[in-house]
Design a protein around this motif. Sequence first.
Motif, mmCIF file in Angstrom:
data_model
loop_
_atom_site.group_PDB
_atom_site.id
_atom_site.type_symbol
_atom_site.label_atom_id
_atom_site.label_comp_id
_atom_site.label_asym_id
_atom_site.label_seq_id
_atom_site.Cartn_x
_atom_site.Cartn_y
_atom_site.Cartn_z
ATOM 1 N N LEU A 68 24.032 -2.500 55.884
ATOM 2 C CA LEU A 68 24.788 -3.413 56.748
ATOM 3 C C LEU A 68 26.181 -2.870 56.979
ATOM 4 O O LEU A 68 26.789 -2.283 56.091
ATOM 5 N N GLN A 69 26.690 -3.092 58.180
ATOM 6 C CA GLN A 69 28.086 -2.781 58.456
ATOM 7 C C GLN A 69 28.974 -3.761 57.675
ATOM 8 O O GLN A 69 28.542 -4.865 57.339
ATOM 9 N N PRO A 70 30.226 -3.370 57.371
ATOM 10 C CA PRO A 70 31.097 -4.249 56.573
ATOM 11 C C PRO A 70 31.233 -5.665 57.141
ATOM 12 O O PRO A 70 31.130 -6.644 56.395
ATOM 13 N N VAL A 71 31.451 -5.783 58.452
ATOM 14 C CA VAL A 71 31.596 -7.113 59.053
ATOM 15 C C VAL A 71 30.301 -7.902 58.916
ATOM 16 O O VAL A 71 30.317 -9.108 58.634
ATOM 17 N N ASP A 72 29.162 -7.223 59.090
ATOM 18 C CA ASP A 72 27.873 -7.904 58.935
ATOM 19 C C ASP A 72 27.667 -8.373 57.495
ATOM 20 O O ASP A 72 27.111 -9.453 57.258
ATOM 21 N N SER A 73 28.106 -7.567 56.531
ATOM 22 C CA SER A 73 28.000 -7.973 55.125
ATOM 23 C C SER A 73 28.819 -9.227 54.852
ATOM 24 O O SER A 73 28.382 -10.134 54.136
ATOM 25 N N ILE A 74 30.012 -9.282 55.441
ATOM 26 C CA ILE A 74 30.877 -10.449 55.244
ATOM 27 C C ILE A 74 30.265 -11.687 55.892
ATOM 28 O O ILE A 74 30.237 -12.779 55.305
ATOM 29 N N LEU A 75 29.740 -11.542 57.108
ATOM 30 C CA LEU A 75 29.115 -12.674 57.796
ATOM 31 C C LEU A 75 27.862 -13.146 57.058
ATOM 32 O O LEU A 75 27.600 -14.350 56.981
ATOM 33 N N CYS A 76 27.103 -12.215 56.512
ATOM 34 C CA CYS A 76 25.917 -12.573 55.732
ATOM 35 C C CYS A 76 26.323 -13.371 54.490
ATOM 36 O O CYS A 76 25.693 -14.386 54.161
ATOM 37 N N HIS A 77 27.379 -12.936 53.826
ATOM 38 C CA HIS A 77 27.850 -13.634 52.633
ATOM 39 C C HIS A 77 28.402 -15.008 52.993
ATOM 40 O O HIS A 77 28.227 -15.973 52.242
ATOM 41 N N LEU A 78 29.051 -15.101 54.140
ATOM 42 C CA LEU A 78 29.567 -16.392 54.608
ATOM 43 C C LEU A 78 28.412 -17.362 54.865
ATOM 44 O O LEU A 78 28.492 -18.545 54.489
ATOM 45 N N ALA A 79 27.336 -16.876 55.485
ATOM 46 C CA ALA A 79 26.170 -17.733 55.733
ATOM 47 C C ALA A 79 25.552 -18.205 54.419
ATOM 48 O O ALA A 79 25.113 -19.354 54.301
ATOM 49 N N PHE A 80 25.529 -17.330 53.414
ATOM 50 C CA PHE A 80 24.973 -17.716 52.112
ATOM 51 C C PHE A 80 25.830 -18.796 51.446
ATOM 52 O O PHE A 80 25.300 -19.776 50.904
ATOM 53 N N ALA A 81 27.160 -18.629 51.490
ATOM 54 C CA ALA A 81 28.055 -19.634 50.906
ATOM 55 C C ALA A 81 27.920 -20.969 51.625
ATOM 56 O O ALA A 81 27.874 -22.034 50.984
ATOM 57 N N ASN A 82 27.829 -20.926 52.948
ATOM 58 C CA ASN A 82 27.683 -22.168 53.708
ATOM 59 C C ASN A 82 26.331 -22.836 53.454
ATOM 60 O O ASN A 82 26.228 -24.069 53.433
ATOM 61 N N LEU A 83 25.292 -22.035 53.244
ATOM 62 C CA LEU A 83 23.980 -22.594 52.918
ATOM 63 C C LEU A 83 24.022 -23.313 51.568
ATOM 64 O O LEU A 83 23.497 -24.427 51.422
ATOM 65 N N LEU A 84 24.671 -22.702 50.577
ATOM 66 C CA LEU A 84 24.835 -23.349 49.276
ATOM 67 C C LEU A 84 25.606 -24.656 49.411
ATOM 68 O O LEU A 84 25.261 -25.666 48.784
ATOM 69 N N LEU A 85 26.656 -24.641 50.222
ATOM 70 C CA LEU A 85 27.478 -25.840 50.415
ATOM 71 C C LEU A 85 26.640 -26.985 50.985
ATOM 72 O O LEU A 85 26.711 -28.122 50.506
ATOM 73 N N LEU A 86 25.845 -26.691 52.003
ATOM 74 C CA LEU A 86 25.034 -27.737 52.627
ATOM 75 C C LEU A 86 23.953 -28.258 51.678
ATOM 76 O O LEU A 86 23.669 -29.459 51.640
ATOM 77 N N LEU A 87 23.353 -27.358 50.908
ATOM 78 C CA LEU A 87 22.295 -27.770 49.985
ATOM 79 C C LEU A 87 22.816 -28.657 48.857
ATOM 80 O O LEU A 87 22.129 -29.579 48.414
#
Length: 318
Positions: free
Chosen positions: A40-59
Amino acid sequence: MDLCVTIKGVSFLLQAGLGILANTLVLLAYVHIMLTDAQLQPVDSILCHLAFANLLLLLTRCVPQTMTVFGMKDLLDDAGCKAVIYIYRIARALSVCITCMLSVFQAVSVAPAAGPLLSGLKLRLPRLVIPTFVTLWFINMAVCIAAPFFSVAPRNGTVPPFTLNLGFCHVDFRDNLSYVINGVAVSVRDFAFVGVMLGSSGYILVLLHRHGRKVRGIRRSQGATMETRAAKTVVMLVVLYAVFFGIDNVIWIYMLTVTQVPPVVADMRVFFSSCYAALSPFLIISSNKKVKARMVCATSSDQERQAEDSKDSKAAKN
């Protein structure tokens, strides 16, 4: 069921359902990118991690909140409340930290190389992404460690003073001092990160405005287009976070001024504080060509399979 309760329940249900689905799709798209592109490109890695954190928050927040609104009781015991609140606090902290990290990363990436220090930082920046993730996880796990000590399952009877009534759990601060200190500490941390991300986004906007015509005239390569698009996506994410952060903290400041928070106020704060987690993946999907391409391919594959199944069934009938 009361109309107000129905509206509140449907709102939480839509927020949780759509947010979880969208964040999951973003994560799956990036997993596919990682498997096909090897990295993954660096920006894509950050966006992927952001999606994971937001998924945890919603769950950990929206799902139990939705179940509580629809009348489900005794969802969690004391141990469950401590675990859920602890994970939620970490996920919420990571959401603001990673959004801030994304804005700073993009600001450094688009900044003109004005000296050896900045040039060296640009070269080292991709290698700093993973260590930064690890550091943010450890810091937020340590900072949020006090949350489980105040979290208990709801008890029968009245809610004690200085208690955040989340419906499925109570966060009991025992006295006014610990209640205010907790609120101020969380607000100061969030305001610091939001200030940094707003400053970085402002700098990105200035650079885009200052060099827009020059970039369009001199550099028409795909890289320049992708760089500009990524910068605009980051700015939109920061603006989205800042809007809901402002609403969230107006409600939070009110909550700090009362000894017992009305349930409707707590529900409003939960809803607005979770809006960024639910809406940001849609922004990523709409603005990121890599993610959108994976979803289009998946949709096309499904349509092709359905067409083949239809042909097979017709052939079998004939």
